[in-house]
Design an enzyme around this catalytic site. Structure first.
Site, PDB file in Angstrom:
ATOM      1  N   GLY A 116      31.251  16.075  32.976  1.00 54.35           N
ATOM      2  CA  GLY A 116      31.849  15.645  34.221  1.00 54.35           C
ATOM      3  C   GLY A 116      32.551  14.308  34.139  1.00 54.35           C
ATOM      4  O   GLY A 116      33.230  13.988  33.158  1.00 54.35           O
ATOM      5  N   TYR A 117      32.377  13.515  35.192  1.00 48.89           N
ATOM      6  CA  TYR A 117      33.066  12.239  35.271  1.00 48.89           C
ATOM      7  C   TYR A 117      32.540  11.211  34.280  1.00 48.89           C
ATOM      8  O   TYR A 117      33.276  10.318  33.861  1.00 48.89           O
ATOM      9  CB  TYR A 117      32.993  11.698  36.690  1.00 48.89           C
ATOM     10  CG  TYR A 117      33.967  12.346  37.646  1.00 48.89           C
ATOM     11  CD1 TYR A 117      35.313  12.457  37.320  1.00 48.89           C
ATOM     12  CD2 TYR A 117      33.557  12.845  38.884  1.00 48.89           C
ATOM     13  CE1 TYR A 117      36.226  13.041  38.185  1.00 48.89           C
ATOM     14  CE2 TYR A 117      34.470  13.424  39.758  1.00 48.89           C
ATOM     15  CZ  TYR A 117      35.797  13.517  39.403  1.00 48.89           C
ATOM     16  OH  TYR A 117      36.711  14.091  40.262  1.00 48.89           O
ATOM     17  N   ASP A 167      15.732  10.467  28.047  1.00 47.93           N
ATOM     18  CA  ASP A 167      15.611  10.187  29.469  1.00 47.93           C
ATOM     19  C   ASP A 167      16.143   8.797  29.784  1.00 47.93           C
ATOM     20  O   ASP A 167      15.522   7.785  29.458  1.00 47.93           O
ATOM     21  CB  ASP A 167      14.135  10.301  29.874  1.00 47.93           C
ATOM     22  CG  ASP A 167      13.909  10.035  31.346  1.00 47.93           C
ATOM     23  OD1 ASP A 167      14.891   9.860  32.090  1.00 47.93           O
ATOM     24  OD2 ASP A 167      12.729   9.991  31.753  1.00 47.93           O
ATOM     25  N   TYR A 225      26.199  17.102  52.594  1.00 51.49           N
ATOM     26  CA  TYR A 225      26.454  16.098  51.569  1.00 51.49           C
ATOM     27  C   TYR A 225      26.235  14.698  52.126  1.00 51.49           C
ATOM     28  O   TYR A 225      25.129  14.165  52.064  1.00 51.49           O
ATOM     29  CB  TYR A 225      27.863  16.245  50.970  1.00 51.49           C
ATOM     30  CG  TYR A 225      27.937  15.605  49.597  1.00 51.49           C
ATOM     31  CD1 TYR A 225      27.802  16.370  48.450  1.00 51.49           C
ATOM     32  CD2 TYR A 225      28.078  14.229  49.457  1.00 51.49           C
ATOM     33  CE1 TYR A 225      27.818  15.776  47.192  1.00 51.49           C
ATOM     34  CE2 TYR A 225      28.107  13.629  48.211  1.00 51.49           C
ATOM     35  CZ  TYR A 225      27.980  14.406  47.086  1.00 51.49           C
ATOM     36  OH  TYR A 225      27.988  13.808  45.848  1.00 51.49           O
ATOM     37  N   GLU A 249      20.000  16.000  26.696  1.00 50.15           N
ATOM     38  CA  GLU A 249      20.532  17.312  26.387  1.00 50.15           C
ATOM     39  C   GLU A 249      19.599  18.119  25.490  1.00 50.15           C
ATOM     40  O   GLU A 249      18.680  17.580  24.885  1.00 50.15           O
ATOM     41  CB  GLU A 249      21.906  17.168  25.725  1.00 50.15           C
ATOM     42  CG  GLU A 249      22.960  16.513  26.611  1.00 50.15           C
ATOM     43  CD  GLU A 249      23.302  17.324  27.848  1.00 50.15           C
ATOM     44  OE1 GLU A 249      23.028  18.540  27.859  1.00 50.15           O
ATOM     45  OE2 GLU A 249      23.821  16.734  28.808  1.00 50.15           O
ATOM     46  N   VAL A 275      34.839  20.761  39.754  1.00 45.58           N
ATOM     47  CA  VAL A 275      33.748  21.648  39.371  1.00 45.58           C
ATOM     48  C   VAL A 275      32.944  20.990  38.261  1.00 45.58           C
ATOM     49  O   VAL A 275      33.472  20.694  37.192  1.00 45.58           O
ATOM     50  CB  VAL A 275      34.277  23.013  38.901  1.00 45.58           C
ATOM     51  CG1 VAL A 275      33.121  23.914  38.479  1.00 45.58           C
ATOM     52  CG2 VAL A 275      35.088  23.682  40.008  1.00 45.58           C
ATOM     53  N   THR A 276      31.670  20.733  38.531  1.00 48.20           N
ATOM     54  CA  THR A 276      30.742  20.218  37.532  1.00 48.20           C
ATOM     55  C   THR A 276      29.452  21.019  37.627  1.00 48.20           C
ATOM     56  O   THR A 276      29.248  21.789  38.582  1.00 48.20           O
ATOM     57  CB  THR A 276      30.427  18.727  37.760  1.00 48.20           C
ATOM     58  OG1 THR A 276      29.709  18.589  39.003  1.00 48.20           O
ATOM     59  CG2 THR A 276      31.697  17.896  37.801  1.00 48.20           C
ATOM     60  N   LYS A 304      23.292   8.058  48.226  1.00 46.62           N
ATOM     61  CA  LYS A 304      24.547   7.353  47.963  1.00 46.62           C
ATOM     62  C   LYS A 304      24.664   6.072  48.791  1.00 46.62           C
ATOM     63  O   LYS A 304      25.294   5.101  48.359  1.00 46.62           O
ATOM     64  CB  LYS A 304      25.731   8.273  48.232  1.00 46.62           C
ATOM     65  CG  LYS A 304      25.812   9.483  47.299  1.00 46.62           C
ATOM     66  CD  LYS A 304      25.848   9.068  45.831  1.00 46.62           C
ATOM     67  CE  LYS A 304      26.037  10.280  44.929  1.00 46.62           C
ATOM     68  NZ  LYS A 304      26.084   9.887  43.488  1.00 46.62           N
ATOM     69  N   ALA A 309      23.339  12.429  37.216  1.00 49.43           N
ATOM     70  CA  ALA A 309      23.144  13.377  38.324  1.00 49.43           C
ATOM     71  C   ALA A 309      21.997  14.329  37.995  1.00 49.43           C
ATOM     72  O   ALA A 309      22.163  15.548  37.996  1.00 49.43           O
ATOM     73  CB  ALA A 309      24.425  14.158  38.596  1.00 49.43           C
TER      74      ALA A 309
END
Length: 399
Positions: free
Chosen positions: A51-52, A110, A238, A74, A277-278, A247, A139
């Site tokens: 993603g970003y 982590d 959201y 991962e 899209v992520t 947030k 995220a």
């Protein structure tokens, strides 16, 4: 083995190493073609594998020419199972960086833990110049508190009252979707607090405080975290829900970081990014339907951007650009200006009201959403032979 997409719910449980590597090279090429960016020379990206966060690492490395350290959690490959897409993304990024003469180190673990922070800081001290850009782009669904060991799980729920709407349920392997109703009960106070603990600003602050205390940040470092606002259609689930509470905590953390470190020339920023899209966004109810309608409208208007295009614009226009910043009342950088353009939102809202099963493909970009989803995991590319046997799932990227 032959690696094919396997879909479970809103995730793909397999990833194709060559497809993931091709995705990274494509994003690197896009960034290189846009030319250099004078900004950072040493960057740390927390949440670097997709993603970003991944796009930020690519632009820092191949736009700014920065040496980079990345952190993500991962799954490595096993004898008969491919790794997660993020693992292959990191491996490809490290390889392409090596080819380009850039230093790159990827940590797998982590990011909330004391152990990973210690490993990263030791690496920065030993092999990197002081970090002048720290990107925070985590995220995760779960956080184990590094001090208490308490386990927090984030939830995606509205606040105050139940929320009902349609969402887009995808049949990814067929490339189709259907409208389905969704009803979500409001979050409890405990669920809201847990979501803030996972996705708020506490860990961002911990990274900054520890890195600063150990002298691995430059005096005038920049640090940036990402957020999303959306429109009234997505507000209840959201910004007006548990995610929004997290947030808001992120925004408050940004203000506190500026108060703490601003006198030395440092700057903390929150950027409001556009819908893409992520892995994370596909899990949020209602969001896939809004996104797919939005993409159709923005593509017709010529304003649609993918992750790498959007982050290149962030770096070149707002983060290190010479033009004035586009700042809102909360002092956030507004990168969602194309998405929130009045004409775009008027058309999206009208389509939202009109959409049904019969006109779904006409009013929403279901095919594009599915293509973007599969691409996250290295599938759906024309330049990859998905019927080819792969003999070594760990090192095939280097072959």
């Amino acid at each position: 083995m032959i690696v094919k997409p396997r879909i479970r719910g809103f995730i793909c449980t397999t990833a194709h190493p060559l497809g993931c590597a091709a995705n990274i090279r494509e994003q690197v090429d896009v960034t290189r073609k846009l030319g250099g960016v004078e900004g950072c020379s040493s960057a740390l990206v927390v949440g670097c594998s997709g993603g970003y966060g991944l796009a930020s690492r690519i632009v820092a490395g191949f736009g700014c020419g920065a040496n980079t350290v990345g952190v993500s959690f991962e799954k490595p490959p096993e004898a008969d199972k491919p790794a997660s897409a993020g693992w292959y993304n990191n491996a490809a990024f490290d390889l392409i960086s090596e080819e380009a003469g850039l230093r790159s180190t990827s940590f797998d673990g982590d990011a909330f833990s004391h152990e990973i922070k210690r490993q990263v800081i030791d690496e920065l001290k030993a092999n990197y110049e002081p970090v002048d850009l720290l990107v925070y782009s985590l995220a995760p669904p779960i956080r184990i508190h590094p001090d208490t060991g308490e386990r927090f799980r984030s939830v995606i729920k509205p606040l105050g009252e139940a929320y009902e709407a349609n969402t887009l349920t995808l049949d990814v392997l067929k490339g189709t979707g259907r409208l389905t109703p969704v009803s979500l009960e409001p979050a409890s106070e405990e669920e809201t607090a847990a979501t803030i603990a996972v996705m708020g600003g506490d860990d961002w602050r911990r990274w900054i405080d520890q890195c600063a205390a150990e002298g691995v940040l430059s005096d005038d470092f920049k640090t940036i975290a990402f957020t999303y606002l959306g429109n009234d259609l997505t507000y209840p689930i959201y910004r007006g829900g548990t995610l929004g509470q997290a947030k808001e905590h992120l925004d408050q953390t940004c203000r506190e970081l500026n108060e703490q470190y601003g006198s030395r020339g440092a700057e903390a920023l929150v950027a409001v990014l556009k819908a893409v899209v992520t892995q994370a966004s596909t899990a949020i109810p209602v969001v896939p339907l809004y996104f797919s309608i939005l993409f159709k409208v923005m593509k017709a208007a010529g304003t649609h951007e993918d992750c790498i295009g959007h982050i290149n614009r962030l770096f070149r226009e707002q983060l290190y650009g010479t033009a004035g910043r586009r700042i809102d009342d909360e002092n956030r950088i507004r990168m969602d200006n194309f998405e929130m353009a009045e004409a775009t939102q008027d058309e999206v809202i009208q389509r939202w009201r009109d959409i049904n099963e019969e006109n779904l493909s006409e009013l929403a970009d279901v095919e594009g959403f599915v293509t973007d989803f599969l691409k996250i995991f290295g599938f759906g590319r024309d330049d990859v032979d998905y019927d080819a046997e792969l003999s070594d799932l760990a090192s095939v990227i280097r072959s």
